[in-house]
Design an enzyme around this catalytic site. Structure first.
Site, short mmCIF file in Angstrom:
data_model
loop_
_atom_site.label_atom_id
_atom_site.label_comp_id
_atom_site.label_asym_id
_atom_site.label_seq_id
_atom_site.Cartn_x
_atom_site.Cartn_y
_atom_site.Cartn_z
N GLU A 292 -12.77 -15.78 8.44
CA GLU A 292 -13.95 -15.08 8.11
C GLU A 292 -13.91 -13.87 9.08
O GLU A 292 -13.34 -13.93 10.13
CB GLU A 292 -15.02 -16.03 8.43
CG GLU A 292 -15.53 -17.19 7.54
CD GLU A 292 -16.83 -17.80 7.97
OE1 GLU A 292 -17.47 -17.48 8.88
OE2 GLU A 292 -17.27 -18.84 7.23
N THR B 236 8.63 2.55 -12.15
CA THR B 236 8.67 3.49 -13.35
C THR B 236 9.01 5.07 -12.88
O THR B 236 9.57 5.74 -13.47
CB THR B 236 6.91 3.66 -13.88
OG1 THR B 236 6.37 2.31 -14.18
CG2 THR B 236 6.77 4.86 -14.75
N ASP C 136 -10.69 -19.18 10.66
CA ASP C 136 -10.68 -19.57 9.09
C ASP C 136 -10.61 -18.37 8.54
O ASP C 136 -10.84 -18.40 6.89
CB ASP C 136 -11.81 -20.33 8.71
CG ASP C 136 -13.38 -19.76 8.94
OD1 ASP C 136 -13.12 -18.69 9.56
OD2 ASP C 136 -14.13 -20.41 8.62
N ASP D 261 3.25 1.92 -6.79
CA ASP D 261 3.13 0.48 -6.64
C ASP D 261 4.50 0.20 -6.17
O ASP D 261 4.95 0.25 -5.08
CB ASP D 261 2.14 0.06 -7.47
CG ASP D 261 2.03 -1.55 -7.11
OD1 ASP D 261 2.37 -1.76 -6.01
OD2 ASP D 261 1.07 -1.96 -7.73
N THR D 262 5.24 -0.46 -7.35
CA THR D 262 6.44 -1.01 -6.96
C THR D 262 7.56 0.13 -7.25
O THR D 262 8.80 -0.14 -7.32
CB THR D 262 6.81 -1.97 -7.99
OG1 THR D 262 6.67 -1.56 -9.42
CG2 THR D 262 5.76 -3.11 -7.85
N ASP E 22 3.42 10.12 -17.60
CA ASP E 22 3.02 9.53 -18.64
C ASP E 22 1.83 10.63 -19.07
O ASP E 22 1.48 11.45 -18.61
CB ASP E 22 2.25 8.14 -18.39
CG ASP E 22 1.28 8.02 -17.29
OD1 ASP E 22 0.51 8.93 -17.21
OD2 ASP E 22 1.52 7.20 -16.36
N LYS F 233 6.19 7.17 -21.60
CA LYS F 233 6.90 5.92 -21.47
C LYS F 233 5.98 4.94 -22.35
O LYS F 233 4.80 5.02 -22.79
CB LYS F 233 6.72 5.28 -20.40
CG LYS F 233 5.30 5.28 -19.61
CD LYS F 233 5.25 5.03 -18.22
CE LYS F 233 3.80 4.55 -17.73
NZ LYS F 233 3.45 4.57 -16.28
#
Length: 338
Positions: free
Chosen positions: A48, A238, A46, A234-235, A181, A204
């Protein structure tokens, strides 16, 4: 007063490669075998999490190596449960070595009725029994104040500065450091000072989260080898857009140095197709196969620095000495000869 016990390392599943590398580096420094404590960190059907430590840790100085990266909640729970297991097994001191501190971007209430999740995570770690924290490039320095225990925040800037001087030694006169930034200016300025390079900013403006409405370059980047410096990618939306804007403003080359390569979703594909020549990240987060296979992503090791920081913590000597170039060069054993 010198420690009477040996430092002992234990790891969750978040970044076993880094944990084993730290153990090997410590073995080199100590001139004796250092291995991870024998334990199992598993999941029931499950999901855990269950932890069992097979070695005696009573009275020991324990270091739990576990970044709280994706999947952040699973890895955080592993860290908490390992800590609880060690505390109930009478470990003397427990240091959480968190190369990437998840939830750090939720460090304040930017809007009404939102949490400060970084503070909640700090409370959970302290309540579980962590005695001190060792981490790398916290997204916001004030997170150290969320803890009522010692927090040692290491910096990638000294390593990145050495790497830049090594890989761009024939074009240092043209190198310019870029902050993606306004909020990252202090981080970029630190590296710029170390390598005696000028600084520019990409300003930005967002209409909403995940979308960038406009980017403008503050500073003259014409004919420059631009190096974007940030703590998290991250992605990569930017980052890749900033690289395009710099090239449009006359930059001859664009590279990026990012501490934590989260690189989620379409990030790797974006980087591979970007105008950036290279993206340099650390191994604070376990690189995926796609990241390792990407030709223009390079990984800088952090194990030498973390190994020395753990030994300094155990010995009761200065961790801040690792902020100095003269200290890091011998630790990296000629990788960055000057």
């Amino acid at each position: 007063m010198p420690a009477l016990t040996e430092p002992k390392l234990i790891s969750g599943n978040a970044n076993l490669t880094l944990a084993k590398s730290i153990a090997r580096r410590m073995a080199v420094h100590r001139g004796m075998a250092v291995s991870l404590v024998d334990a199992r960190v598993e999941r029931f059907n499950d999901q855990e999490i269950f932890v069992e430590v097979y070695e005696n840790v009573r009275g020991e100085d324990m270091f739990v190596i576990q970044p709280t990266s994706n999947p952040a909640n699973d890895n955080l729970m592993e860290l908490l449960i390992i800590t609880d297991a060690l505390r109930r097994s009478s470990a003397d001191r427990i240091t959480a070595v968190i190369p990437y501190f998840g939830y750090a971007r939720q460090d304040r209430r930017a809007k009404a009725r939102t949490p400060i999740s970084a503070k909640l995570v700090a409370n959970l770690l302290v309540e579980a029994g962590v005695d001190r924290i060792l981490t790398l490039d916290l997204h916001a320095a004030q997170i150290q104040g969320f803890f009522d225990i010692p927090v040692d925040n290491l910096y990638s800037a000294p390593i990145f500065a050495l790497d830049i001087e090594h890989h761009f030694k024939n074009q240092m006169d043209d190198v310019m450091i870029i902050s993606p930034d306004v909020g990252g200016v202090a981080r970029a300025r630190e590296i710029a000072k170390r390598i005696n390079a000028p600084l520019a900013i990409v300003d930005k403006r967002r209409e909403k989260a995940g979308e960038i409405a406009e980017m403008k370059v503050i500073g003259d980047v014409s004919g420059k080898t631009c190096i974007i410096v940030d703590d998290i990618c991250d992605t990569a939306g930017t980052l890749c857009k900033a690289a395009e804007v710099l090239v449009e403003n006359g930059a001859t080359e664009v590279h990026a140095y990012i501490t934590h390569g989260v690189l989620s979703g379409p990030a790797v594909e974006r980087v591979s197709k970007s105008v950036m020549k290279t993206l340099v990240i650390t191994d604070s987060i376990e690189p995926t196969d796609a990241v390792r296979a990407c030709d223009n992503i390079r990984i800088v090791p952090t194990a030498p620095m973390f190994a020395q920081a753990i030994l300094n913590t155990w010995n009761g000597t200065s961790v801040s000495s690792l902020f100095e170039t003269d200290t890091l060069v011998p630790i990296y054993e000629g990788l960055y000869s000057r």
